[in-house]
Design an enzyme around this catalytic site. Structure first.
Site, mmCIF file in Angstrom:
data_model
loop_
_atom_site.group_PDB
_atom_site.id
_atom_site.type_symbol
_atom_site.label_atom_id
_atom_site.label_comp_id
_atom_site.label_asym_id
_atom_site.label_seq_id
_atom_site.Cartn_x
_atom_site.Cartn_y
_atom_site.Cartn_z
ATOM 1 N N SER A 173 0.825 -1.202 0.000
ATOM 2 C CA SER A 173 0.000 0.000 0.000
ATOM 3 C C SER A 173 0.866 1.261 0.000
ATOM 4 O O SER A 173 1.651 1.465 -0.922
ATOM 5 C CB SER A 173 -0.951 -0.048 1.199
ATOM 6 N N ASP A 344 -10.079 -5.619 -4.023
ATOM 7 C CA ASP A 344 -9.469 -4.502 -3.299
ATOM 8 C C ASP A 344 -10.226 -3.223 -3.649
ATOM 9 O O ASP A 344 -10.211 -2.775 -4.793
ATOM 10 C CB ASP A 344 -7.997 -4.371 -3.692
ATOM 11 N N HIS A 373 -7.575 -5.717 0.156
ATOM 12 C CA HIS A 373 -6.339 -4.976 0.417
ATOM 13 C C HIS A 373 -5.536 -5.549 1.579
ATOM 14 O O HIS A 373 -4.332 -5.295 1.686
ATOM 15 C CB HIS A 373 -6.675 -3.507 0.698
#
Length: 398
Positions: A173, A344, A373
């Site tokens: 991320s 996600d 995610h």
């Protein structure tokens, strides 16, 4: 929103001591109350902890697993891996599943020297040589500074400590964002990276549908009025205790599961319910309002740029130009592997697809259709579907 969940959590926790709710609680996992070093030792691995001072004075806590449980007697240098966590996390989340399902431990057992950083402003990296965390100036940073100062400082420290000139980089991320900014703007740093592993890369941010994006509809003035101009979602012990109770209850854990789905996407079958209290107890660890505004800028501008200070004069002061510079991904030469999740809602497959043509050194890409995610770090099937591939690629690019 996060504050709605926390309010609900606190109200429900007030009833947990009544009736039979306590009978519905699972046994609390001991890692809930542990820091990263303690988690490493608890699982039977060697642990080292270091403080790294950046060029601009921030003091970052870095953890190391120098070898695995099966390599204690082997001598000689091991290939080095550095891991960078996501927004509101700390480096413990590379270790929060059982040892046979956590990427940090699996890499150590595969023969790697594993280093895990903490971003400035989180619970473990909230110190500075001259500034206090009560100073507004302390919080005047975003992922720009993490890429410009934190990552080079930590990598320099690792190189000096291990004597190895090159290492592997793994980001998740916002951790990938830091890597992409650093490697595309600092060629000398990029030369030290054997391969860049990007899990759910946050570069294009045009199509997110998660609950957190609703927050980005607020004007900056409202965000600053509500949250101030310093820290954002800092760790709170009362909330940690409350969320642990909720997430550890055999019925109420569904609240935690549903919130995670709203935040990251749905794939509940791939999350270990028995570890939910561990996941929630180590987040959020905080960041800066400034950093949140920079991520919001990505969402609204649809451009991968440095932070916009809001006026030509301030931008000229920081960048010697009236507009913040664009980060040119095509300039990055580091061999890169990318994984994306089909479910996600934070970093969508559409957004990942937009950046792939810009990465000229892309050596591997995989879309996992059912992943959200969080599956990159907590997914039950992550060892088989992704971690084994990471290790295989490391061996291929040794």
């Amino acid at each position: 929103m996060m504050w709605l969940l926390l309010t609900t959590t606190c109200l429900i926790c007030g009833t947990l001591n009544a009736g039979g709710f306590l009978d519905l609680e699972n046994e609390v996992n001991p890692e809930v109350w542990m820091n990263t070093s303690e988690i490493i030792i608890y699982n039977g691995y060697p642990s080292e902890e270091y403080e790294v001072t950046t060029e601009d004075g921030y003091i970052l806590l870095v953890n190391r697993i120098p070898y695995g449980r099966t390599h204690a007697r082997s001598t000689g240098p091991r290939p080095v891996v550095y891991m960078q966590h996501a927004l509101f996390a700390d480096n413990a989340y590379w270790l929060e599943n059982y040892a046979n399902g956590s990427l940090g431990f699996l890499l150590a057992d595969a023969g790697y020297d594993v280093w895990m950083g903490n971003s400035r402003g989180n619970t473990w990296s909230r110190r500075h040589k001259t500034l206090s965390e009560t100073d507004e100036k302390f919080w005047a940073f975003s992922f720009d500074e993490m890429a410009k100062y934190d990552l080079p400082g930590v990598i320099d420290f690792i190189v000096n400590k291990t004597g190895q000139e090159k290492l592997y980089f793994i980001g998740h991320s916002l951790g990938t964002t830091i890597g992409f900014v650093a490697f595309s703007t600092m060629p000398e740093l990029a030369q030290r990276i054997k391969m860049n592993f990007a899990l759910g890369p946050t570069i294009s941010f045009k199509y997110p549908t998660g609950i957190f994006t609703r927050f980005f509809l607020l004007p900056n003035s409202i965000i600053k009025a509500v949250f101030g101009t310093k820290g954002f979602f800092l760790e709170d012990k009362k909330t940690k205790i409350a969320s642990t109770k909720i997430c550890n209850n055999k019925i109420l854990w569904l609240i935690c599961s549903e919130f995670m789905s709203l935040w990251a996407g749905s794939n509940k079958k791939n999350m270990n319910q028995s570890r939910m209290d561990v996941y929630m107890s180590h987040a959020p660890t905080g960041s800066s309002v400034h950093n949140i505004l920079h991520i919001k800028q990505l969402y609204h501008s649809d451009e991968f740029r440095a932070y916009d200070w809001g006026n030509d004069a301030d931008n000229m002061k920081h960048y010697n130009q009236s507009h913040p510079p664009i980060y040119d991904l095509t300039a990055m030469k580091v061999p890169t592997a990318i994984w994306a999740g089909g479910h996600d809602v934070l970093v969508t497959p559409q957004d990942v697809a937009r950046i792939l043509p810009q990465i000229k050194s892309l050596h591997y890409f995989k879309l996992l259709p059912d992943w959200n995610h969080f599956d990159f770090v907590w997914g039950l099937d992550a060892p088989q579907r992704m971690y084994s591939e990471i290790i295989a690629l490391m061996k291929a690019y040794s």
